[in-house]
Design a protein around this motif. Structure first.
Motif, PDB file in Angstrom:
ATOM      1  N   ASP A 182      29.043   9.438   8.063  1.00  0.00           N
ATOM      2  CA  ASP A 182      29.627   9.497   6.990  1.00  0.00           C
ATOM      3  C   ASP A 182      29.801   8.987   5.687  1.00  0.00           C
ATOM      4  N   TRP A 210      32.497   8.408   3.449  1.00  0.00           N
ATOM      5  CA  TRP A 210      33.607   7.915   3.413  1.00  0.00           C
ATOM      6  C   TRP A 210      33.248   6.470   3.510  1.00  0.00           C
ATOM      7  N   ALA A 211      31.703   5.915   3.477  1.00  0.00           N
ATOM      8  CA  ALA A 211      31.014   5.308   2.965  1.00  0.00           C
ATOM      9  C   ALA A 211      31.035   4.437   1.550  1.00  0.00           C
ATOM     10  N   ARG A 224      32.925   5.339  -0.885  1.00  0.00           N
ATOM     11  CA  ARG A 224      34.444   5.325  -1.593  1.00  0.00           C
ATOM     12  C   ARG A 224      35.446   4.303  -0.654  1.00  0.00           C
ATOM     13  N   THR A 225      34.925   4.165   0.347  1.00  0.00           N
ATOM     14  CA  THR A 225      35.443   3.023   1.195  1.00  0.00           C
ATOM     15  C   THR A 225      35.274   1.238   0.901  1.00  0.00           C
ATOM     16  N   SER A 226      36.145   0.562   0.232  1.00  0.00           N
ATOM     17  CA  SER A 226      35.843  -0.843   0.442  1.00  0.00           C
ATOM     18  C   SER A 226      35.511  -1.572   1.654  1.00  0.00           C
ATOM     19  N   TRP A 246      34.081  -8.458  -0.526  1.00  0.00           N
ATOM     20  CA  TRP A 246      33.431  -7.175  -1.258  1.00  0.00           C
ATOM     21  C   TRP A 246      31.604  -7.687  -1.458  1.00  0.00           C
ATOM     22  N   SER A 256      27.694  -4.051  -0.015  1.00  0.00           N
ATOM     23  CA  SER A 256      28.770  -2.964  -0.158  1.00  0.00           C
ATOM     24  C   SER A 256      28.907  -2.628   1.014  1.00  0.00           C
ATOM     25  N   LEU A 257      29.825  -1.134   1.197  1.00  0.00           N
ATOM     26  CA  LEU A 257      30.113  -1.301   2.951  1.00  0.00           C
ATOM     27  C   LEU A 257      28.417  -0.434   3.745  1.00  0.00           C
TER      28      LEU A 257
END
Length: 594
Positions: free
Chosen positions: A252, A255-256, A258-260, A453, A456-457
């Motif tokens: 996804d 999702w990866a 845009r997600t913190s 953070w 990154s994710l």
């Protein structure tokens, strides 16, 4: 280039006759430094060994400057002072710059300044860290203005008195760019720069690899070029990440993106702890090893700190300690004749002086590719002064074996920190993930100073998935050794004058013969074939401007590397045909631990 441009070049055989004549007119007839010679020429005892840079316009030669590199083992100053009287001449990183000479009717132009600047760039491109020169006493203010400083020694030559001067190359470069950067930029368009280094230094002052991305396109508009360019100037993996990594990134991606991510990379820390059998409280993570180096060193070191680096060594360490923090940095020389290996007794004696706040050891070393056995390092650390901290960079240790890691020692000994990048070994250079191991209090301090953070994710997802598939990577690392050995054999077969040295990791080095083409020339010619190699010259004068590092790629790209080097050597060979040619050899190192 038009004849009205000022040309800067390395002297040709024809130039030498004019140099001898100009030298006689100026130093014998004009200044009375030497007795006139009936031939009308003034030769030099270092002719044939040192380097002359020449300024010319069209067919008119304007001026020259002489450079004597440290690997010759002798300087013009040896005629006037002993090494005891001038100890800096015994150092391995000092270049002598002398007899800057310009034809009388060109002395009011920018020719002399450009020759001085060209000399500085030539020295920096060969890893020089200091220059020494003799300056006429009546011009001392001029020399001080450019950043040279007297060492307290005066010499006499004929009717002329000279001050012995020295200067730090990085400081001289910084001063030149700060004071005259705009002028140099204007002059760039008026100069036919035929020297083998860039006209201007990198803006950050650090010698990185990665020039290949400029060919792909740093604006990301021509990414199709990634299939055409062989990026052997950086040590990125030749293989793709593990299937689980690709699946995690592909599941996804929206999702990866845009997600913190987890603010403290808690899942990644836990995965590293499990994979390495280390307590989680001994770990700190960063966005690549450079992030950890900047953060840790910025916390621990000050301009009063004294640091010991091996020489050669990964360039980021000198950049951070010398140029960013301003530490007092010494070098522990590694020698080609010793196979670039660390002599533990010699290092122990140097560290035992108690002078050092930090000792940096890259193991396996980049760029030499040599590995110091863990037991030797443990013994060194055990006998070192308590005040000395050790930073062990294990970015390429996976190519040797986990038993050689000092991570377990770092987890309990407050003097030791181990830094490990996940980029190169796990094909994650684009993700930027790394970790260090330190005793709990040190690790906690660095975690407190890590922004939330930080990783990154996508990078956290990729790193966790990579650590969960050791079998895939173990197979790829073994395949890398086979590819490297084949590449070394093929490159050694190109020219009997070329020396190829294998590393224990995913690269090798190729050294050209003395008196032949420079590493920079080989790199430039290979780029015509979209093959990018790394000129190691700026990292250390020990490479004498002749050594190139080549990253191991896959079979097809390795074949392109060999073909490009063959074509380049065919073009450059006439430059070196008159020089003696040692037998070619591919020098192996100990195989990986299995």
């Amino acid at each position: 280039m038009g004849p009205d441009l000022l040309q800067l070049r390395t002297a040709t055989a024809e130039d030498l006759q004019w140099i001898h004549e100009l030298r006689h007119r100026v130093y014998a007839q004009e200044l009375g430094q030497h007795a006139p010679d009936p031939s009308g020429r003034l030769r030099d005892g270092l002719d044939g060994d040192n380097v002359y840079l020449v300024a010319a316009r069209g067919t008119a030669r304007i001026g020259f400057v002489s450079l004597t590199p440290p690997w010759l083992g002798r300087y013009a100053l040896d005629k006037y002072l002993t090494r005891d009287e001038l100890p800096l001449l015994s150092d391995d990183d000092v270049f002598e710059v002398r007899v800057l000479t310009v034809e009388p009717h060109w002395r009011a132009t920018a020719a002399a300044s450009l020759l001085m600047y060209a000399a500085l760039r030539w020295v920096a491109a060969r890893g020089g860290r200091r220059v020494v020169a003799m300056g006429r006493t009546e011009l001392l203010d001029l020399y001080r203005a450019v950043g040279l400083r007297p060492v307290g020694r005066t010499v006499h030559s004929g009717a002329v008195t000279f001050e012995v001067l020295t200067g730090d190359v990085s400081e001289l470069t910084r001063r030149a760019m700060e004071r005259h950067g705009s002028t140099l930029e204007r002059l760039r368009s008026a100069v036919d720069w035929r020297l083998d280094m860039a006209f201007a230094p990198r803006p950050d002052g650090c010698e990185h690899g990665g020039a290949s991305f400029t060919a792909i396109g740093t604006d990301f508009r021509t990414l199709r070029r990634r299939h055409e360019v062989v990026t052997a100037d950086v040590l990125d993996a030749w293989f793709p990440p593990a299937p689980g990594v690709r699946a995690a990134l592909a599941e996804d991606p929206a999702w990866a993106a845009r997600t913190s991510p987890p603010a403290g990379a808690e899942g990644l820390l836990s995965e590293i702890a499990a994979a390495r059998a280390l307590p989680a409280d001994t770990l700190a993570v960063g966005a690549g090893s450079s992030d950890l180096i900047f953060r840790a060193f910025g916390r621990w070191l000050t301009p009063q700190s004294r640091v010991l680096l091996t020489d050669p060594c990964y360039g980021e360490y000198a950049h951070v300690t010398e140029r960013v923090i301003g530490c007092r940095v010494d070098r522990f020389p590694l020698r080609r004749e010793d196979g670039w290996r660390i002599d533990p007794d010699r290092l122990s004696a140097v560290v035992g002086s108690g002078r050092y706040d930090l000792v940096v050891v890259v193991n396996p070393n980049n760029p030499t590719g040599r590995h110091a056995p863990a037991e030797e390092l443990r013994s060194l650390i055990a006998t070192a002064p308590e005040r000395t901290r050790w930073w062990i960079d294990e970015a390429y240790l996976g190519y040797v074996g986990p038993a050689e890691s000092l991570a377990a020692l770092a987890a309990t000994d407050p003097r030791v920190v181990v830094c490990t990048s996940l980029s190169k070994m796990y094909a994650l250079s684009g993700m930027r993930a790394a970790y260090l191991v330190a005793e709990p209090a040190t690790a906690a301090e660095l975690r407190r100073r890590t922004p939330p953070w930080q990783i990154s994710l996508p990078a956290q997802l990729a790193a966790v998935a990579a650590l969960r598939d050791p079998a895939y990577y173990g197979d790829r690392w073994l395949r890398t050794h086979a590819l490297r050995r084949r590449l070394a054999t093929d490159l050694a077969g190109l020219d009997e004058a070329v020396e190829v040295e294998e590393s224990v990791a995913n690269f090798l080095t190729l050294t050209l013969p003395p008196g032949g083409p420079s590493a920079a020339q080989l790199v430039r010619e290979c780029r015509r074939h979209d093959v990018y190699l790394r000129d190691l010259s700026p990292l250390s004068p020990r490479y004498q401007g002749r050594t190139v590092r080549v990253a191991v790629r896959d079979t097809a790209e390795n074949a392109r590397i060999v073909a490009a080097c063959r074509a380049a050597l065919d073009i450059l060979r006439p430059v070196s045909e008159s020089s003696p040619a040692p037998s070619a050899v591919a020098v192996p190192v100990a195989g990986p631990a299995r």
